[in-house]
Design an enzyme around this catalytic site. Structure first.
Site, PDB file in Angstrom:
ATOM      1  N   HIS A 198       0.847  -1.190   0.000  1.00  0.00           N
ATOM      2  CA  HIS A 198       0.000   0.000   0.000  1.00  0.00           C
ATOM      3  C   HIS A 198       0.885   1.244   0.000  1.00  0.00           C
ATOM      4  O   HIS A 198       2.118   1.127  -0.142  1.00  0.00           O
ATOM      5  CB  HIS A 198      -0.957  -0.024   1.206  1.00  0.00           C
ATOM      6  CG  HIS A 198      -0.278  -0.288   2.529  1.00  0.00           C
ATOM      7  ND1 HIS A 198       0.647   0.578   3.074  1.00  0.00           N
ATOM      8  CD2 HIS A 198      -0.359  -1.328   3.397  1.00  0.00           C
ATOM      9  CE1 HIS A 198       1.071   0.107   4.226  1.00  0.00           C
ATOM     10  NE2 HIS A 198       0.494  -1.062   4.445  1.00  0.00           N
ATOM     11  N   ASP A 252       5.647   0.186  12.847  1.00  0.00           N
ATOM     12  CA  ASP A 252       5.968  -0.956  13.708  1.00  0.00           C
ATOM     13  C   ASP A 252       7.159  -0.542  14.575  1.00  0.00           C
ATOM     14  O   ASP A 252       8.292  -0.991  14.369  1.00  0.00           O
ATOM     15  CB  ASP A 252       6.277  -2.182  12.854  1.00  0.00           C
ATOM     16  CG  ASP A 252       5.082  -2.587  12.021  1.00  0.00           C
ATOM     17  OD1 ASP A 252       4.182  -3.231  12.563  1.00  0.00           O
ATOM     18  OD2 ASP A 252       5.015  -2.201  10.831  1.00  0.00           O
ATOM     19  N   HIS A 258       4.051   1.257   2.105  1.00  0.00           N
ATOM     20  CA  HIS A 258       5.197   0.562   1.503  1.00  0.00           C
ATOM     21  C   HIS A 258       5.819   1.413   0.396  1.00  0.00           C
ATOM     22  O   HIS A 258       7.043   1.466   0.249  1.00  0.00           O
ATOM     23  CB  HIS A 258       4.751  -0.783   0.920  1.00  0.00           C
ATOM     24  CG  HIS A 258       4.190  -1.752   1.917  1.00  0.00           C
ATOM     25  ND1 HIS A 258       2.858  -2.104   1.948  1.00  0.00           N
ATOM     26  CD2 HIS A 258       4.780  -2.435   2.924  1.00  0.00           C
ATOM     27  CE1 HIS A 258       2.663  -2.982   2.918  1.00  0.00           C
ATOM     28  NE2 HIS A 258       3.802  -3.189   3.541  1.00  0.00           N
ATOM     29  N   LEU A 314      -2.138   3.400   7.606  1.00  0.00           N
ATOM     30  CA  LEU A 314      -2.287   2.374   6.575  1.00  0.00           C
ATOM     31  C   LEU A 314      -1.730   1.053   7.085  1.00  0.00           C
ATOM     32  O   LEU A 314      -0.709   1.020   7.766  1.00  0.00           O
ATOM     33  CB  LEU A 314      -1.548   2.778   5.293  1.00  0.00           C
ATOM     34  CG  LEU A 314      -2.041   4.018   4.570  1.00  0.00           C
ATOM     35  CD1 LEU A 314      -1.420   4.077   3.180  1.00  0.00           C
ATOM     36  CD2 LEU A 314      -3.548   4.022   4.442  1.00  0.00           C
TER      37      LEU A 314
END
Ligand code: AMP
Length: 282
Positions: free
Chosen positions: A34, A150, A37, A184
């Site tokens: 998405h 993350d 990335h 996202l």
């Protein structure tokens, strides 16, 4: 030049040969690419001449009751994204290519791998670090790019690189969000319209926290939003919300100096979501 797809080690060696001289950046992903990335790939371009993207849904980092089998796999669309972004090679190994059947040795994420996200997902960070080290060894990039989305993963990868002297530079990339604030994620596609509305409480809680500066007030503001979200239909099922040191992920108190990280994880329906925001000192 077209993107080269490498499915195994031999293909990867050939692909790197074809790319030729110049620095190489690796963007590790689990696919279902998405805009987040894409932003990593664009950042990678600023750090190296060639870009490799790995697409591998790593079984080692999923717990027995997690969503490994239903994790989205959209390889053809992923290749198009990589071609559009000027990626040189996509490394997409099978699980058999990555792991020997009698695999014994892996990376231990240590005590830091057992707190916060690691407390909710036992073994997760061992699986993440093991696959990331293997990908770094196979691709041998100069630079590897990971998302701040993350945050604990990024912090643990930086620790691994420092603790094990891995010869690579780690670059962190900011989180890409929808206009309404939702971070996202490949898992967002599972959210129904109503679930998506509930899921917005994560970024709203982070925004409420970020409007404060004293740690106890940051947490109280975030918790108030999350508490309200547990009464929505469908409800938010809070896993954790914590204010932590961005390097160690240890909780911080009001005596803390410097930046902190407000981290949250919750389930909406069957979908588990995580998000975080930095809290800057006054
Ligand atoms: P994944 O495919 O979910 O394993 O993610 C691959 C990489 O993309 C990781 O380094 C993630 O932190 C990063 N990433 C995932 N979502 C986002 C986002 N919304 N913004 C920026 N990076 C992201």
């Amino acid at each position: 030049m077209d993107v080269i797809v490498a499915g195994d080690r031999a293909d990867l060696v050939k692909a790197k040969d074809t790319l030729g001289a110049g620095t190489l950046a690796l963007v590790p992903t689990m696919g279902a690419l998405h805009e987040g990335h894409r932003s990593l790939i664009r950042l990678a371009r600023e750090h190296a001449k060639h870009i490799a993207v790995s697409v591998f849904v790593n079984p080692l980092q999923f717990g027995p009751s997690e969503d490994f089998s239903r994790y989205p796999r959209t390889f053809e669309a992923d290749l198009e994204v990589c071609a559009e972004e000027g990626v040189g090679v996509v490394f997409a190994p099978s699980a058999d290519e990555m792991y020997l059947p009698d695999r014994q040795v892996g990376v231990s994420s240590g005590a830091m791998g057992t707190i916060v996200e690691g407390a909710s997902r036992p073994g997760h960070f061992d699986g993440v670090l093991t696959v990331v080290l293997k990908l770094l060894n196979l691709v041998q990039p100069d630079v590897a790019v990971f998302g701040q989305k993350d945050a604990q993963q990024l912090a643990m990868i930086r620790r691994m690189v420092a603790d094990l002297d891995v010869p690579v530079s780690i670059v962190g990339a900011p989180t890409v969000r929808e206009p309404d604030g939702l971070a996202l994620s490949s898992r967002n596609r599972y959210l129904s319209t109503r679930e998506r509305t509930t899921a917005l409480s994560l970024s709203q809680a982070l925004a409420a926290g970020a409007a404060e500066t004293v740690p106890s007030r940051v947490l109280a503001a975030a918790k108030a939003v999350l508490k309200g979200a547990t009464r929505l239909d469908p409800p938010l099922l809070l896993d954790y919300v914590e204010l932590v040191d961005p390097l160690t992920f240890q909780p911080v108190d009001d005596a803390h100096q410097g930046e902190a990280l407000l981290v949250v994880a919750a389930k909406v329906g069957n979908t588990r979501l995580i998000d975080n925001t930095p809290i800057l000192p006054m």
